[in-house]
Design a protein around this motif. Structure first.
Motif, PDB file in Angstrom:
ATOM      1  N   ARG A 100       3.461   9.877  -9.788  1.00 20.46           N
ATOM      2  CA  ARG A 100       2.732  10.043 -11.049  1.00 20.46           C
ATOM      3  C   ARG A 100       2.017  11.386 -11.078  1.00 20.46           C
ATOM      4  O   ARG A 100       2.033  12.103 -12.087  1.00 20.46           O
ATOM      5  N   GLU A 101       1.403  11.763  -9.967  1.00 19.69           N
ATOM      6  CA  GLU A 101       0.705  13.040  -9.871  1.00 19.69           C
ATOM      7  C   GLU A 101       1.682  14.205 -10.045  1.00 19.69           C
ATOM      8  O   GLU A 101       1.383  15.173 -10.755  1.00 19.69           O
ATOM      9  N   MET A 102       2.856  14.115  -9.431  1.00 19.96           N
ATOM     10  CA  MET A 102       3.853  15.171  -9.564  1.00 19.96           C
ATOM     11  C   MET A 102       4.334  15.295 -11.011  1.00 19.96           C
ATOM     12  O   MET A 102       4.489  16.405 -11.531  1.00 19.96           O
ATOM     13  N   ARG A 103       4.572  14.153 -11.668  1.00 20.56           N
ATOM     14  CA  ARG A 103       5.002  14.190 -13.068  1.00 20.56           C
ATOM     15  C   ARG A 103       3.925  14.805 -13.950  1.00 20.56           C
ATOM     16  O   ARG A 103       4.225  15.584 -14.858  1.00 20.56           O
ATOM     17  N   GLN A 104       2.664  14.485 -13.680  1.00 24.15           N
ATOM     18  CA  GLN A 104       1.569  15.059 -14.462  1.00 24.15           C
ATOM     19  C   GLN A 104       1.488  16.567 -14.254  1.00 24.15           C
ATOM     20  O   GLN A 104       1.268  17.323 -15.208  1.00 24.15           O
ATOM     21  N   GLN A 154       3.941   5.605  -5.579  1.00 27.77           N
ATOM     22  CA  GLN A 154       3.876   5.614  -7.043  1.00 27.77           C
ATOM     23  C   GLN A 154       2.811   6.589  -7.524  1.00 27.77           C
ATOM     24  O   GLN A 154       3.023   7.326  -8.494  1.00 27.77           O
ATOM     25  N   SER A 155       1.689   6.605  -6.844  1.00 29.96           N
ATOM     26  CA  SER A 155       0.605   7.516  -7.206  1.00 29.96           C
ATOM     27  C   SER A 155       1.026   8.961  -7.033  1.00 29.96           C
ATOM     28  O   SER A 155       0.754   9.814  -7.890  1.00 29.96           O
ATOM     29  N   GLN A 156       1.711   9.253  -5.927  1.00 30.24           N
ATOM     30  CA  GLN A 156       2.180  10.616  -5.684  1.00 30.24           C
ATOM     31  C   GLN A 156       3.203  11.045  -6.738  1.00 30.24           C
ATOM     32  O   GLN A 156       3.159  12.177  -7.228  1.00 30.24           O
ATOM     33  N   ASN A 188       0.827  -1.201   0.000  1.00 27.06           N
ATOM     34  CA  ASN A 188       0.000   0.000   0.000  1.00 27.06           C
ATOM     35  C   ASN A 188       0.867   1.258   0.000  1.00 27.06           C
ATOM     36  O   ASN A 188       0.574   2.221  -0.712  1.00 27.06           O
ATOM     37  N   ASN A 189       1.921   1.240   0.809  1.00 21.59           N
ATOM     38  CA  ASN A 189       2.834   2.388   0.843  1.00 21.59           C
ATOM     39  C   ASN A 189       3.493   2.600  -0.514  1.00 21.59           C
ATOM     40  O   ASN A 189       3.617   3.733  -0.992  1.00 21.59           O
ATOM     41  N   SER A 190       3.905   1.515  -1.130  1.00 21.41           N
ATOM     42  CA  SER A 190       4.548   1.606  -2.432  1.00 21.41           C
ATOM     43  C   SER A 190       3.588   2.154  -3.483  1.00 21.41           C
ATOM     44  O   SER A 190       3.953   3.025  -4.280  1.00 21.41           O
TER      45      SER A 190
END
Length: 78
Positions: A41-45, A37-39, A31-33
């Motif tokens: 991805r959001e930063m890259r977007q 990854q989601s964070q 879950n942490n991983s």
């Protein structure tokens, strides 16, 4: 002939059990991983969006630059 489908079914049935055994103790770390990854991805977007906005603004500025002021107008004498 019947052994192949039965063996395939037995093999497929064992996958969820194997997956649970491997992941069972690591659910929190998974879950942490996934959260990290989601964070990322959001930063890259966000970065991509900001870069695209800046690029478009620069293109608009170049496209709609005012014409340079003409030189002084000389009126001939009569």
């Amino acid at each position: 002939m019947r052994l192949v489908p039965i063996a395939a079914l037995a093999l497929l049935a064992s996958f969820p059990a194997l997956a649970q055994g491997v992941q069972g103790g690591n659910i929190n770390s998974m879950n942490n991983s996934l959260s990290q990854q989601s964070q990322m991805r959001e930063m890259r977007q966000q970065q991509t969006t900001q870069q695209n906005q800046l690029r478009m603004q620069n293109q608009r500025n170049e496209l709609f630059q005012p014409n340079p002021a003409p030189g002084p107008t000389v009126v001939p004498r009569r």
